[in-house]
Design a protein around this motif. Structure first.
Motif, mmCIF file in Angstrom:
data_model
loop_
_atom_site.group_PDB
_atom_site.id
_atom_site.type_symbol
_atom_site.label_atom_id
_atom_site.label_comp_id
_atom_site.label_asym_id
_atom_site.label_seq_id
_atom_site.Cartn_x
_atom_site.Cartn_y
_atom_site.Cartn_z
ATOM 1 N N LEU A 26 2.509 2.044 0.013
ATOM 2 C CA LEU A 26 1.470 1.059 0.293
ATOM 3 C C LEU A 26 0.767 0.605 -0.988
ATOM 4 N N GLN A 27 0.660 -0.726 -1.134
ATOM 5 C CA GLN A 27 -0.022 -1.292 -2.296
ATOM 6 C C GLN A 27 -1.322 -1.988 -1.915
ATOM 7 N N LYS A 28 -1.397 -2.501 -0.683
ATOM 8 C CA LYS A 28 -2.611 -3.194 -0.247
ATOM 9 C C LYS A 28 -2.941 -2.760 1.178
ATOM 10 N N LEU A 29 -4.219 -2.449 1.393
ATOM 11 C CA LEU A 29 -4.660 -1.959 2.699
ATOM 12 C C LEU A 29 -5.972 -2.641 3.075
ATOM 13 N N TRP A 30 -5.961 -3.268 4.249
ATOM 14 C CA TRP A 30 -7.143 -3.927 4.785
ATOM 15 C C TRP A 30 -7.702 -3.111 5.951
ATOM 16 N N LEU A 31 -8.969 -2.697 5.823
ATOM 17 C CA LEU A 31 -9.674 -1.992 6.904
ATOM 18 C C LEU A 31 -11.008 -2.672 7.201
ATOM 19 N N SER A 32 -11.081 -3.959 6.956
ATOM 20 C CA SER A 32 -12.323 -4.717 7.104
ATOM 21 C C SER A 32 -12.648 -5.006 8.577
ATOM 22 N N TYR A 33 -13.910 -5.394 8.813
ATOM 23 C CA TYR A 33 -14.362 -5.867 10.129
ATOM 24 C C TYR A 33 -14.121 -4.852 11.247
ATOM 25 N N ASN A 34 -14.266 -3.589 10.918
ATOM 26 C CA ASN A 34 -14.319 -2.548 11.943
ATOM 27 C C ASN A 34 -15.774 -2.081 11.984
ATOM 28 N N ARG A 35 -16.586 -2.821 12.685
ATOM 29 C CA ARG A 35 -18.039 -2.738 12.547
ATOM 30 C C ARG A 35 -18.655 -1.468 13.120
ATOM 31 N N GLN A 36 -17.837 -0.636 13.741
ATOM 32 C CA GLN A 36 -18.342 0.660 14.221
ATOM 33 C C GLN A 36 -17.909 1.804 13.300
ATOM 34 N N LEU A 37 -17.241 1.472 12.223
ATOM 35 C CA LEU A 37 -16.758 2.493 11.297
ATOM 36 C C LEU A 37 -17.889 2.882 10.343
ATOM 37 N N GLU A 93 -12.969 12.465 3.308
ATOM 38 C CA GLU A 93 -12.875 12.502 1.846
ATOM 39 C C GLU A 93 -11.450 12.330 1.337
ATOM 40 N N ASN A 94 -10.459 12.856 2.064
ATOM 41 C CA ASN A 94 -9.080 12.844 1.580
ATOM 42 C C ASN A 94 -8.210 11.768 2.217
ATOM 43 N N ILE A 95 -8.821 10.802 2.863
ATOM 44 C CA ILE A 95 -8.047 9.842 3.656
ATOM 45 C C ILE A 95 -7.074 9.012 2.821
ATOM 46 N N PHE A 96 -7.387 8.746 1.552
ATOM 47 C CA PHE A 96 -6.526 7.908 0.709
ATOM 48 C C PHE A 96 -5.738 8.724 -0.326
ATOM 49 N N ASN A 97 -5.730 10.020 -0.194
ATOM 50 C CA ASN A 97 -5.172 10.878 -1.241
ATOM 51 C C ASN A 97 -3.688 10.679 -1.514
ATOM 52 N N LYS A 98 -2.917 10.225 -0.550
ATOM 53 C CA LYS A 98 -1.470 10.070 -0.724
ATOM 54 C C LYS A 98 -1.063 8.647 -1.100
ATOM 55 N N LEU A 99 -2.038 7.758 -1.243
ATOM 56 C CA LEU A 99 -1.730 6.349 -1.508
ATOM 57 C C LEU A 99 -1.748 6.083 -3.010
ATOM 58 N N HIS A 100 -0.832 6.722 -3.722
ATOM 59 C CA HIS A 100 -0.850 6.679 -5.183
ATOM 60 C C HIS A 100 -0.491 5.309 -5.757
ATOM 61 N N LYS A 101 0.122 4.437 -4.942
ATOM 62 C CA LYS A 101 0.502 3.111 -5.429
ATOM 63 C C LYS A 101 -0.495 2.025 -5.030
ATOM 64 N N LEU A 102 -1.554 2.400 -4.337
ATOM 65 C CA LEU A 102 -2.488 1.411 -3.806
ATOM 66 C C LEU A 102 -3.163 0.623 -4.930
ATOM 67 N N GLN A 103 -3.138 -0.713 -4.793
ATOM 68 C CA GLN A 103 -3.742 -1.589 -5.794
ATOM 69 C C GLN A 103 -4.961 -2.327 -5.251
ATOM 70 N N ARG A 104 -4.996 -2.509 -3.938
ATOM 71 C CA ARG A 104 -6.132 -3.217 -3.331
ATOM 72 C C ARG A 104 -6.565 -2.492 -2.066
ATOM 73 N N LEU A 105 -7.875 -2.300 -1.925
ATOM 74 C CA LEU A 105 -8.431 -1.634 -0.750
ATOM 75 C C LEU A 105 -9.647 -2.421 -0.285
ATOM 76 N N ASP A 106 -9.573 -2.930 0.952
ATOM 77 C CA ASP A 106 -10.670 -3.711 1.527
ATOM 78 C C ASP A 106 -11.361 -2.903 2.618
ATOM 79 N N LEU A 107 -12.625 -2.561 2.349
ATOM 80 C CA LEU A 107 -13.441 -1.795 3.294
ATOM 81 C C LEU A 107 -14.712 -2.557 3.647
ATOM 82 N N ASP A 108 -14.699 -3.847 3.458
ATOM 83 C CA ASP A 108 -15.893 -4.655 3.698
ATOM 84 C C ASP A 108 -16.128 -4.904 5.188
ATOM 85 N N ASN A 109 -17.336 -5.335 5.508
ATOM 86 C CA ASN A 109 -17.719 -5.689 6.878
ATOM 87 C C ASN A 109 -17.508 -4.540 7.867
#
Length: 290
Positions: free
Chosen positions: A179-190, A195-211
């Motif tokens: 995975l290089q890009k992950l969108w988790l936006s607009y989950n308004r109850q989150l 702490e370790n949720i992204f630990n295996k995503l060593h190739k991730l370049q973009r992470l969206d946690l907005d909204n």
């Protein structure tokens, strides 16, 4: 005589191999590179043009270390990755869950599409859009199992925005190593993330946690994201940030923190962000800066 015969065979194979590469366009190139003896692989790699070497890299999953070394030496890896990114296959399942009697059939439909795409385009990267399917109503264990089952395919981009997610299991992304890009936006109850949720995503370049409604973040949550270039945290309810939360993001270029409830910032919070080009702190409650 033996040496001459070997040279003739090598030239003949190279001629055929180059012809195959020139005569076809990715991703339909032959994938039989791995079938050659290692010595022959090495000779082929060293004598291919840059263009043919790049084509071979995109179409041979079994390429040997000779190929990887030569790509690095010729500085072609970035160009190849850009080509693979631009030609990625997009699978759109936005707002589709209501078209199926239950989650099990929705899951099977997604997996069938992934399977078909992988069979038709075995070497290409995949973008999977699962936005706005109310996946937050699915039991956590079922959702975790679903996301781990899609990891069997070459998914580099995953959209999970607008799914009314309230919690996420710690190991939900553990198998999505490409995975290089992950969108988790607009989950308004989150409101929180493990702490370790992204630990295996060593190739991730973009992470969206907005909204979302994140009010705090664990200090080590981004510790393994050494290739991260963009991080969006705007439109949350963050009141404080741990001092060393960004310490292990050497490639981060963009950080969005606007529209939160930050009233102060730790002294050294941005000290290790030597590549940072854009920082947005608009619309917080900051009265001073360290």
């Amino acid at each position: 005589m033996k040496c001459t015969k070997s040279l003739i065979i090598t030239i003949a194979i190279l001629a055929c191999f180059n012809q195959a590469l020139l005569g076809m366009t990715p991703p339909g190139l032959p994938g039989d590179f791995a079938q050659f003896p290692l010595e022959m692989q090495q000779k082929i790699v060293y004598q291919l043009s840059d263009g043919n070497l790049a084509s071979l890299a995109q179409t041979s999953k079994q390429a040997s270390q000779f190929l990887e070394d030569e790509l690095a030496q010729r500085q072609l890896q970035a160009a190849i990755e850009l080509s693979l990114w631009l030609s990625r296959r997009k699978i759109d399942f936005r707002r589709q869950i209501s078209n199926y009697p239950d989650f099990a059939q929705f899951k099977e439909a997604v997996l069938n599409r992934l399977r078909e795409t992988a069979q038709e385009h075995p070497e290409q990267w995949i973008c999977l859009d699962l936005s706005r399917n109310n996946l937050g109503s699915i039991p956590s264990e079922d959702l975790r199992s679903f996301l781990q089952s899609i990891a069997a395919y070459n998914i580099v981009e995953l959209h999970l925005s607008g799914n009314q997610l309230t919690t996420l299991p710690e190991n939900i992304f553990n198998k999505l190593h490409n995975l290089q890009k992950l969108w988790l936006s607009y989950n308004r109850q989150l409101t929180t993330l493990p702490e370790n949720i992204f630990n295996k995503l060593h190739k991730l370049q973009r992470l969206d946690l907005d909204n979302n409604r994140l009010s705090s973040l664990p200090e080590n949550i981004f510790n393994k994201l050494h290739k991260l270039q963009m991080l969006s945290l705007h439109y949350n309810q963050l009141t404080t940030l741990p001092e060393y939360i960004y310490n292990t993001l050497p490639k981060l270029q963009t950080l969005y923190l606007y529209i939160n409830q930050l009233s102060s910032l730790p002294e050294n919070i941005f000290n290790n962000l030597s590549k940072l080009e854009r920082l947005d702190l608009d619309y917080n409650q900051l009265s001073s800066l360290p």
